[in-house]
Design a protein around this motif. Structure first.
Motif, PDB file in Angstrom:
ATOM      1  N   THR A  65      11.822  10.397  -0.185  1.00  0.00           N
ATOM      2  CA  THR A  65      10.873  10.050  -1.369  1.00  0.00           C
ATOM      3  C   THR A  65       9.664  11.036  -1.133  1.00  0.00           C
ATOM      4  O   THR A  65       9.239  11.716  -2.125  1.00  0.00           O
ATOM      5  N   MET A  66       9.182  11.139   0.211  1.00  0.00           N
ATOM      6  CA  MET A  66       7.744  11.924   0.370  1.00  0.00           C
ATOM      7  C   MET A  66       8.248  13.184   1.182  1.00  0.00           C
ATOM      8  O   MET A  66       7.551  13.778   1.825  1.00  0.00           O
ATOM      9  N   ARG A  67       9.239  13.745   0.856  1.00  0.00           N
ATOM     10  CA  ARG A  67       9.920  14.992   1.488  1.00  0.00           C
ATOM     11  C   ARG A  67       8.972  16.242   1.257  1.00  0.00           C
ATOM     12  O   ARG A  67       8.956  17.185   1.883  1.00  0.00           O
ATOM     13  N   PHE A  68       8.035  16.288   0.097  1.00  0.00           N
ATOM     14  CA  PHE A  68       7.175  17.101  -0.204  1.00  0.00           C
ATOM     15  C   PHE A  68       5.806  17.025   0.431  1.00  0.00           C
ATOM     16  O   PHE A  68       5.217  18.198   0.379  1.00  0.00           O
ATOM     17  N   VAL A  69       5.741  15.983   1.297  1.00  0.00           N
ATOM     18  CA  VAL A  69       4.483  16.176   1.963  1.00  0.00           C
ATOM     19  C   VAL A  69       4.865  16.487   3.311  1.00  0.00           C
ATOM     20  O   VAL A  69       5.611  15.951   4.173  1.00  0.00           O
ATOM     21  N   MET A 108       0.818  -1.230   0.039  1.00  0.00           N
ATOM     22  CA  MET A 108      -0.106   0.201  -0.038  1.00  0.00           C
ATOM     23  C   MET A 108       0.763   1.332  -0.024  1.00  0.00           C
ATOM     24  O   MET A 108       0.485   2.077  -0.906  1.00  0.00           O
ATOM     25  N   ALA A 109       1.995   1.281   0.798  1.00  0.00           N
ATOM     26  CA  ALA A 109       2.904   2.509   0.925  1.00  0.00           C
ATOM     27  C   ALA A 109       3.371   2.558  -0.565  1.00  0.00           C
ATOM     28  O   ALA A 109       3.614   3.768  -1.041  1.00  0.00           O
ATOM     29  N   ALA A 110       4.027   1.703  -1.159  1.00  0.00           N
ATOM     30  CA  ALA A 110       4.519   1.875  -2.498  1.00  0.00           C
ATOM     31  C   ALA A 110       3.369   2.283  -3.520  1.00  0.00           C
ATOM     32  O   ALA A 110       3.662   3.251  -4.336  1.00  0.00           O
ATOM     33  N   ALA A 111       2.199   1.805  -3.330  1.00  0.00           N
ATOM     34  CA  ALA A 111       1.130   2.377  -4.426  1.00  0.00           C
ATOM     35  C   ALA A 111       0.831   3.722  -4.047  1.00  0.00           C
ATOM     36  O   ALA A 111       0.817   4.772  -4.854  1.00  0.00           O
ATOM     37  N   ILE A 112       0.953   4.295  -2.688  1.00  0.00           N
ATOM     38  CA  ILE A 112       0.564   5.756  -2.519  1.00  0.00           C
ATOM     39  C   ILE A 112       1.795   6.584  -3.032  1.00  0.00           C
ATOM     40  O   ILE A 112       1.671   7.643  -3.608  1.00  0.00           O
ATOM     41  N   MET A 113       3.260   6.132  -2.764  1.00  0.00           N
ATOM     42  CA  MET A 113       4.313   6.905  -3.245  1.00  0.00           C
ATOM     43  C   MET A 113       4.256   7.056  -4.869  1.00  0.00           C
ATOM     44  O   MET A 113       4.603   8.137  -5.294  1.00  0.00           O
ATOM     45  N   ASN A 114       3.995   5.734  -5.372  1.00  0.00           N
ATOM     46  CA  ASN A 114       3.687   6.089  -6.898  1.00  0.00           C
ATOM     47  C   ASN A 114       2.592   6.912  -7.212  1.00  0.00           C
ATOM     48  O   ASN A 114       2.834   7.617  -8.456  1.00  0.00           O
ATOM     49  N   VAL A 125       1.579   9.483  -5.584  1.00  0.00           N
ATOM     50  CA  VAL A 125       1.704  11.023  -5.348  1.00  0.00           C
ATOM     51  C   VAL A 125       3.001  11.409  -6.446  1.00  0.00           C
ATOM     52  O   VAL A 125       3.028  12.470  -6.890  1.00  0.00           O
ATOM     53  N   ARG A 126       3.823  10.247  -6.903  1.00  0.00           N
ATOM     54  CA  ARG A 126       4.948  10.824  -7.951  1.00  0.00           C
ATOM     55  C   ARG A 126       4.117  11.172  -9.154  1.00  0.00           C
ATOM     56  O   ARG A 126       4.514  11.966  -9.873  1.00  0.00           O
ATOM     57  N   VAL A 127       3.221  10.365  -9.473  1.00  0.00           N
ATOM     58  CA  VAL A 127       2.595  10.507 -10.845  1.00  0.00           C
ATOM     59  C   VAL A 127       1.620  11.638 -10.944  1.00  0.00           C
ATOM     60  O   VAL A 127       1.626  12.496 -11.787  1.00  0.00           O
ATOM     61  N   SER A 128       0.952  11.951  -9.761  1.00  0.00           N
ATOM     62  CA  SER A 128      -0.513  12.721  -9.880  1.00  0.00           C
ATOM     63  C   SER A 128      -0.254  14.015  -8.970  1.00  0.00           C
ATOM     64  O   SER A 128      -1.161  14.962  -9.174  1.00  0.00           O
ATOM     65  N   ASP A 129       0.758  14.202  -8.235  1.00  0.00           N
ATOM     66  CA  ASP A 129       1.036  15.277  -7.209  1.00  0.00           C
ATOM     67  C   ASP A 129      -0.431  15.719  -6.516  1.00  0.00           C
ATOM     68  O   ASP A 129      -0.740  16.788  -6.615  1.00  0.00           O
TER      69      ASP A 129
END
Length: 50
Positions: free
Chosen positions: A41-45, A1-7, A9-13
Motif C-alpha cells: 500500500t505504501m510502495r510509493f513512500v 494511527m497507521a491506518a490514518a496515515i495510509m488514508n 497518504v492516499r487522499v492527499s499525496d
C-alpha cells in the motif's frame, strides 16, 4: 494511527508526514507504526526518517 496515515497518504499525496509529541518521540511507537504500514500500500513512500 497507521491506518490514518495510509488514508491521509492516499487522499492527499503529501511529500512528508510528520508525527510529533511525546508519544511519537518513542522509538517503540515509531517502529510499531512502521510495522503496520503495508509495503504494498505504501510502495510509493521511498524513505523514512526517525
Amino acid at each position: 494511527m497507521a491506518a490514518a496515515i495510509m488514508n491521509l497518504v492516499r487522499v492527499s499525496d503529501p511529500d512528508t508526514i510528520v508525527l510529533g509529541g511525546g508519544v511519537a518521540g518513542s522509538a517503540n511507537f515509531v517502529e510499531r507504526i512502521r510495522s503496520y504500514l503495508n509495503p504494498k500500500t505504501m510502495r510509493f513512500v521511498s524513505s523514512a526518517r526517525s
